[in-house]
Design an enzyme around this catalytic site. Structure first.
Site, short mmCIF file in Angstrom:
data_model
loop_
_atom_site.label_atom_id
_atom_site.label_comp_id
_atom_site.label_asym_id
_atom_site.label_seq_id
_atom_site.Cartn_x
_atom_site.Cartn_y
_atom_site.Cartn_z
N ARG A 144 -72.20 -98.08 -31.44
CA ARG A 144 -73.49 -98.18 -32.13
C ARG A 144 -73.48 -99.42 -33.00
NH1 ARG A 144 -74.03 -93.94 -36.52
NH2 ARG A 144 -73.81 -95.71 -37.93
N HIS B 270 -77.42 -95.53 -38.06
CA HIS B 270 -77.69 -94.23 -37.43
C HIS B 270 -79.19 -94.03 -37.26
CE1 HIS B 270 -77.44 -89.97 -36.55
NE2 HIS B 270 -78.24 -89.71 -37.56
N TYR C 87 -70.29 -97.36 -45.26
CA TYR C 87 -69.14 -96.63 -44.71
C TYR C 87 -68.44 -97.36 -43.58
CZ TYR C 87 -72.78 -95.30 -41.30
OH TYR C 87 -73.80 -95.31 -40.39
#
Length: 338
Positions: free
Chosen positions: A239, A243, A252
């Site tokens: 990815r 998200h 993160y």
């Protein structure tokens, strides 16, 4: 099953030139769609959107593996797969603006995309068991992310599929992250593919950045599923973005992920480079695909903007097959406030 993993996977995969060009065209369409959708969300055109950049090879390759009557059970990030399957861009855009998922008149064998995590897996198995009961010969492809493997629905679905030999291919797009949680924090299993052995059927990994390898792996898995052998395929992809458009991955995730370069390389660029080296496409072909995709998007945005706003009655129309007294009371109460 295809088990070639790594930067040499493209070179190891045989292909037909026309098929390869069709894969690339759909990957470019998907990338342009994703970029436009993010831009539209940023200016308030829709409230939220889950980007899929980096996962085009997996999704387009899998969609091209489906037979005409095979059913697709997508998740909320499966937009590239739906586009390659034939869903109009305008349908996907209108859905993100709050309209019913399919505003066009198509009869594609596609289940509504699941936004709750993993809920589509038991549905897919049920559809597969029904197909088997009715002696239909189509298979089911169920798409989900690695985060879904931590949900109970994942285990229940695979258990039923194994016990009842449901004609289902479970495609896990392992993009490395379940929102902010890396894969290694979700499971102690070295791979997701090997989880299939607990349910009595085969699992396999595939280079998810290679659309040719993905298509071949899913084609083989679907053939096995039609013979009553469910399969779990773990596609190793990445990815590249957030998200969702409400997520900040910099909180993160480091810019330099601890993954091999083949897995984090842009799959569209990778495929263009490879097909160019093979003499299958040239710069003019890529530009034509990009121009056509942009024109298609312009029309899709206009179509989505023209979808009529639903009335309040739509809230109650599809809750039950027959309205209940309580539903009638709620409808009357809301109508009185209009």
């Amino acid at each position: 099953m295809h088990r070639v993993i790594g930067e040499r996977a493209l070179d190891a995969t045989p292909f037909d030139a026309d098929d390869a060009r069709a894969l690339l065209e759909d990957m470019i369409r998907a990338r342009r769609f994703d970029e436009r959708a993010v831009a539209l969300q940023r200016r308030g055109w829709m409230s939220g959107y889950p980007p899929f950049a980096g996962q085009e090879a997996t999704q387009v390759g899998a969609a091209h593996a489906l037979a005409a009557d095979d059913w697709l059970f997508p998740t909320y990030r499966s937009n590239a797969m739906q586009l390659a399957r034939g869903v109009p861009m305008s349908d996907l855009l209108a859905f993100r603006r709050g309209h019913p998922e399919f505003t066009s008149d198509h009869d594609l064998p596609i289940f509504p995309q699941a936004v709750p995590i993993a809920t589509q897996l038991p549905h897919a198995v049920g559809a597969g068991m029904a197909a088997d009961h009715m002696e239909n010969d189509h298979a089911i492809l169920c798409d989900f992310g690695d985060g879904a493997t931590s949900e109970g629905d994942f285990h229940e679905a695979l258990n039923f599929a194994g016990v009842f030999d449901a004609p289902v291919v479970f495609l896990c797009e392992n993009n490395g992250w379940a929102i902010s949680l890396p894969r290694e924090r979700q499971t102690a299993s070295p791979t997701i593919a090997e989880k299939a052995s607990a349910y009595g059927f085969e699992g396999a990994q595939v280079d998810g950045m290679d659309p040719l390898a993905v298509r071949g792996a899913i084609e083989e898995a679907l053939d096995r599923a039609r013979d009553g052998e469910p399969v779990l395929v773990e596609s190793l992809t990445y990815r590249r973005g957030a998200h969702t458009t409400s997520d900040d991955p910099s909180r993160y995730r480091d810019d330099g992920p601890d993954l091999p370069a083949w897995r984090t390389h842009d799959p569209v660029e990778r495929f263009v480079e490879y097909l160019t080296d093979q003499g299958v496409v040239d710069e003019a072909f890529v530009e034509e695909c990009e121009t056509a995709a942009n024109d298609e998007l312009d029309d899709a945005v206009e179509t989505a903007e023209g979808v009529p706003e639903p009335g309040s009655d739509e809230l109650f129309a599809h809750v039950y097959a027959e309205p209940t007294p309580e539903l009638d009371r709620q409808r009357a109460s809301l109508a009185g406030e209009d």
